[in-house]
Design a protein around this motif. Structure first.
Motif, mmCIF file in Angstrom:
data_model
loop_
_atom_site.group_PDB
_atom_site.id
_atom_site.type_symbol
_atom_site.label_atom_id
_atom_site.label_comp_id
_atom_site.label_asym_id
_atom_site.label_seq_id
_atom_site.Cartn_x
_atom_site.Cartn_y
_atom_site.Cartn_z
ATOM 1 N N ARG A 85 0.829 -1.207 0.000
ATOM 2 C CA ARG A 85 0.000 0.000 0.000
ATOM 3 C C ARG A 85 0.864 1.258 0.000
ATOM 4 N NH1 ARG A 85 -5.327 1.076 1.174
ATOM 5 N NH2 ARG A 85 -5.743 3.243 1.794
ATOM 6 N N LYS A 86 1.883 1.273 0.859
ATOM 7 C CA LYS A 86 2.795 2.416 0.911
ATOM 8 C C LYS A 86 3.558 2.560 -0.397
ATOM 9 C CE LYS A 86 3.583 2.296 5.929
ATOM 10 N NZ LYS A 86 4.612 2.127 6.989
ATOM 11 N N LEU A 87 3.931 1.425 -0.965
ATOM 12 C CA LEU A 87 4.700 1.424 -2.205
ATOM 13 C C LEU A 87 3.910 2.022 -3.360
ATOM 14 C CD1 LEU A 87 7.069 0.536 -4.023
ATOM 15 C CD2 LEU A 87 6.018 -1.727 -4.122
ATOM 16 N N TRP A 88 2.696 1.515 -3.597
ATOM 17 C CA TRP A 88 1.900 1.968 -4.729
ATOM 18 C C TRP A 88 1.306 3.353 -4.511
ATOM 19 C CZ3 TRP A 88 2.351 -0.137 -9.316
ATOM 20 C CH2 TRP A 88 2.795 -1.457 -9.399
ATOM 21 N N ASP A 89 1.327 3.827 -3.269
ATOM 22 C CA ASP A 89 0.821 5.164 -2.961
ATOM 23 C C ASP A 89 1.944 6.201 -2.927
ATOM 24 O OD1 ASP A 89 -1.354 6.838 -2.446
ATOM 25 O OD2 ASP A 89 -1.000 6.791 -0.289
ATOM 26 N N SER A 90 3.164 5.773 -3.241
ATOM 27 C CA SER A 90 4.333 6.656 -3.191
ATOM 28 C C SER A 90 4.486 7.449 -4.492
ATOM 29 C CB SER A 90 5.601 5.838 -2.949
ATOM 30 O OG SER A 90 5.917 5.048 -4.082
ATOM 31 N N ASP A 91 5.505 8.300 -4.537
ATOM 32 C CA ASP A 91 5.768 9.123 -5.724
ATOM 33 C C ASP A 91 6.795 8.488 -6.663
ATOM 34 O OD1 ASP A 91 4.021 11.136 -4.905
ATOM 35 O OD2 ASP A 91 5.552 12.093 -3.658
ATOM 36 N N LEU A 92 7.096 7.220 -6.470
ATOM 37 C CA LEU A 92 8.031 6.531 -7.350
ATOM 38 C C LEU A 92 7.442 6.418 -8.754
ATOM 39 C CD1 LEU A 92 9.146 3.575 -5.039
ATOM 40 C CD2 LEU A 92 10.479 5.611 -5.613
ATOM 41 N N THR A 93 8.292 6.216 -9.738
ATOM 42 C CA THR A 93 7.791 6.010 -11.093
ATOM 43 C C THR A 93 7.137 4.629 -11.179
ATOM 44 O OG1 THR A 93 9.833 4.982 -11.909
ATOM 45 C CG2 THR A 93 9.677 7.393 -12.027
ATOM 46 N N PHE A 94 6.397 4.418 -12.235
ATOM 47 C CA PHE A 94 5.703 3.140 -12.400
ATOM 48 C C PHE A 94 6.674 1.958 -12.373
ATOM 49 C CE2 PHE A 94 4.388 -0.232 -15.356
ATOM 50 C CZ PHE A 94 3.236 -0.655 -14.733
ATOM 51 N N ARG A 95 7.780 2.058 -13.130
ATOM 52 C CA ARG A 95 8.728 0.942 -13.192
ATOM 53 C C ARG A 95 9.396 0.722 -11.848
ATOM 54 N NH1 ARG A 95 7.961 -3.083 -15.160
ATOM 55 N NH2 ARG A 95 7.203 -1.912 -16.964
ATOM 56 N N GLN A 96 9.676 1.779 -11.110
ATOM 57 C CA GLN A 96 10.273 1.641 -9.782
ATOM 58 C C GLN A 96 9.314 0.906 -8.839
ATOM 59 O OE1 GLN A 96 11.104 5.816 -9.038
ATOM 60 N NE2 GLN A 96 13.301 5.523 -9.386
ATOM 61 N N LYS A 97 8.044 1.190 -8.980
ATOM 62 C CA LYS A 97 7.046 0.525 -8.128
ATOM 63 C C LYS A 97 6.954 -0.967 -8.455
ATOM 64 C CE LYS A 97 4.123 4.580 -7.307
ATOM 65 N NZ LYS A 97 2.789 5.194 -7.466
ATOM 66 N N VAL A 98 6.939 -1.265 -9.747
ATOM 67 C CA VAL A 98 6.864 -2.669 -10.163
ATOM 68 C C VAL A 98 8.095 -3.435 -9.687
ATOM 69 C CG1 VAL A 98 6.885 -4.241 -12.136
ATOM 70 C CG2 VAL A 98 5.383 -2.246 -12.151
ATOM 71 N N ASN A 99 9.271 -2.861 -9.905
ATOM 72 C CA ASN A 99 10.514 -3.521 -9.487
ATOM 73 C C ASN A 99 10.570 -3.697 -7.976
ATOM 74 O OD1 ASN A 99 11.340 -3.636 -12.146
ATOM 75 N ND2 ASN A 99 12.635 -1.823 -12.027
ATOM 76 N N SER A 100 10.097 -2.710 -7.238
ATOM 77 C CA SER A 100 10.094 -2.792 -5.771
ATOM 78 C C SER A 100 9.120 -3.859 -5.290
ATOM 79 C CB SER A 100 9.728 -1.436 -5.158
ATOM 80 O OG SER A 100 10.697 -0.467 -5.471
ATOM 81 N N TYR A 101 7.960 -3.934 -5.922
ATOM 82 C CA TYR A 101 6.973 -4.962 -5.575
ATOM 83 C C TYR A 101 7.557 -6.352 -5.811
ATOM 84 C CZ TYR A 101 2.618 -7.672 -5.712
ATOM 85 O OH TYR A 101 1.634 -8.607 -5.479
ATOM 86 N N ASN A 102 8.205 -6.520 -6.960
ATOM 87 C CA ASN A 102 8.783 -7.820 -7.314
ATOM 88 C C ASN A 102 9.922 -8.225 -6.377
ATOM 89 O OD1 ASN A 102 7.014 -8.023 -9.456
ATOM 90 N ND2 ASN A 102 8.495 -7.352 -10.993
ATOM 91 N N SER A 103 10.632 -7.251 -5.829
ATOM 92 C CA SER A 103 11.800 -7.559 -4.995
ATOM 93 C C SER A 103 11.527 -7.541 -3.493
ATOM 94 C CB SER A 103 12.932 -6.573 -5.311
ATOM 95 O OG SER A 103 12.548 -5.244 -5.023
ATOM 96 N N THR A 104 10.358 -7.054 -3.081
ATOM 97 C CA THR A 104 10.048 -7.013 -1.648
ATOM 98 C C THR A 104 8.847 -7.869 -1.256
ATOM 99 O OG1 THR A 104 8.681 -5.019 -1.947
ATOM 100 C CG2 THR A 104 11.003 -4.693 -1.352
ATOM 101 N N ILE A 105 7.819 -7.891 -2.075
ATOM 102 C CA ILE A 105 6.598 -8.637 -1.754
ATOM 103 C C ILE A 105 6.701 -10.101 -2.185
ATOM 104 C CG2 ILE A 105 4.106 -8.776 -2.056
ATOM 105 C CD1 ILE A 105 5.118 -6.309 -0.513
ATOM 106 N N ILE A 106 7.092 -10.323 -3.422
ATOM 107 C CA ILE A 106 7.148 -11.677 -3.973
ATOM 108 C C ILE A 106 8.082 -12.606 -3.176
ATOM 109 C CG2 ILE A 106 7.756 -13.057 -5.985
ATOM 110 C CD1 ILE A 106 5.103 -11.561 -6.218
ATOM 111 N N PRO A 107 9.301 -12.160 -2.777
ATOM 112 C CA PRO A 107 10.211 -13.051 -2.038
ATOM 113 C C PRO A 107 9.631 -13.588 -0.724
ATOM 114 C CG PRO A 107 11.427 -11.189 -2.895
ATOM 115 C CD PRO A 107 9.977 -10.882 -3.112
ATOM 116 N N VAL A 108 8.750 -12.839 -0.100
ATOM 117 C CA VAL A 108 8.152 -13.290 1.159
ATOM 118 C C VAL A 108 7.321 -14.549 0.932
ATOM 119 C CG1 VAL A 108 6.537 -12.717 3.007
ATOM 120 C CG2 VAL A 108 8.131 -10.981 2.170
ATOM 121 N N PHE A 109 6.468 -14.528 -0.078
ATOM 122 C CA PHE A 109 5.621 -15.686 -0.373
ATOM 123 C C PHE A 109 6.447 -16.837 -0.956
ATOM 124 C CE2 PHE A 109 2.801 -11.981 -0.573
ATOM 125 C CZ PHE A 109 1.853 -12.364 0.366
ATOM 126 N N ARG A 110 7.496 -16.489 -1.692
ATOM 127 C CA ARG A 110 8.384 -17.525 -2.218
ATOM 128 C C ARG A 110 9.098 -18.241 -1.068
ATOM 129 N NH1 ARG A 110 11.321 -14.605 -5.706
ATOM 130 N NH2 ARG A 110 10.140 -15.204 -7.547
#
Length: 321
Positions: A85-110
């Motif tokens: 929620r904090k990530l997608w609500d931030s002022d980062l660019t779209f690609r930065q948000k996608v890359n951050s989601y892939n590197s912070t959220i996905i590894p937890v479930f993996r």
């Protein structure tokens, strides 16, 4: 890798392991920060930190004795939802948000999936849970104006080289993690005893890492031969006795299947897929460069995608005619 967990049956054994890790770390110019480490004593009913901390965490996830698998997924979702929620609500660019989601959220479930060598229930239920989690995070993207609800779902998880967002799927991450666990069991001679146990359980239709992997390989139509005595797996005539090489090969086959399926799903859509069916010659790779680089806000990308897929509700939209 900068996170490591050691298991020992005594304090002396643990001390020796730490010394080995410290020695190897020094050889590769890394320093072991003992102050940031935690030591936990596991019993049959509990897990207690020996340094006074209330809870031992690894990768941000509480490590408890006999924590049931569903509870682990729920805990992870609760934590990851706040971060996302904090990530997608931030002022980062779209690609930065996608890359951050892939590197912070996905590894937890993996990570959770990699810890389940002998799960309860059916593996299909785990994958359905992954699908539900993907859906919940998609709703979050809609809520935070990062995509429209009617935008093509398949495109969201499609690789950027094919015109997709490049977002990773939790369901697919679970499958890939299971394959990595299976690959290590199959190719490590020192794990042959565990492999034999899991193969026996799988043959009896009991859920375990081997049965989970078998269901994945069958779903992706990947044929293989397991040579237990040689700790080798053969796929399409190629022999693999290295866990990482085997896992990467299988995962690459899976990703190719998923990308092909998603691309065809997107292309078949009457409106959203029209961009993939141009009447004149058009370089699709160059046409999607802006999305691959993603140097725009997520709102701008959302609007551009919606216009491209013709899902903006305007007076001339087919639904209004």
């Amino acid at each position: 890798m900068d996170d490591l967990k050691l298991y020992a049956n005594s304090p002396d054994s643990l001390t020796k392991q730490i010394e080995v890790v410290a020695s190897i770390s020094k050889d590769i110019n890394m320093k072991l920060n003992v102050k940031k480490c935690a030591e936990t004593l596991y019993t049959e009913t509990s897990a207690k930190c020996t340094d006074g901390e209330a809870v031992y965490k690894y990768l941000g996830i509480e490590q408890k004795a006999k924590l049931k698998e569903p509870a682990a997924w729920d805990r992870a979702y609760g934590r990851c939802y706040k971060i996302a929620r904090k990530l997608w609500d931030s002022d980062l660019t779209f690609r930065q948000k996608v890359n951050s989601y892939n590197s912070t959220i996905i590894p937890v479930f993996r990570y959770i999936a990699s810890c389940v060598a002998k799960g309860s229930g059916k593996y299909a239920s785990v994958l359905k849970r992954g699908t539900r989690l993907d859906k919940k995070f998609r709703k979050l993207l809609v809520k935070l104006k990062s995509r429209y609800k009617c935008s093509c779902v398949a495109r969201l998880y499609l690789t950027t080289d094919m015109g997709g967002y490049g977002l990773k799927s939790i369901k697919n991450a679970i499958e890939e993690s299971t394959i990595y666990l299976w690959a290590y069991l199959c190719t490590k001679a020192e794990l042959k005893g565990s492999l034999n146990l899991f193969v026996t359980k799988a043959n009896r239709e009991k859920r375990c890492a081997v049965s989970d992997a078998r269901s994945i390989l069958k779903a992706y139509d990947i044929d293989y031969q397991l040579e237990e005595e040689r700790s080798t797996v053969v796929i399409d005539g190629a022999s693999f006795n290295d866990a990482r090489a085997l896992a990467r090969h299988v995962v690459e086959l899976m990703r190719t299947v998923n990308n092909t399926r998603r691309y065809q799903t997107w292309k078949k859509l009457k409106l959203a897929g029209r961009v993939l069916r141009p009447k004149a010659n058009m370089d699709l790779i160059e046409s999607f460069t802006w999305l691959k680089e993603g140097k725009l806000s997520s709102v701008a990308v959302r609007n551009a995608i919606a216009a491209q897929e013709e899902c903006l509700i305007t007076r001339t939209h087919p639904s209004q005619v």
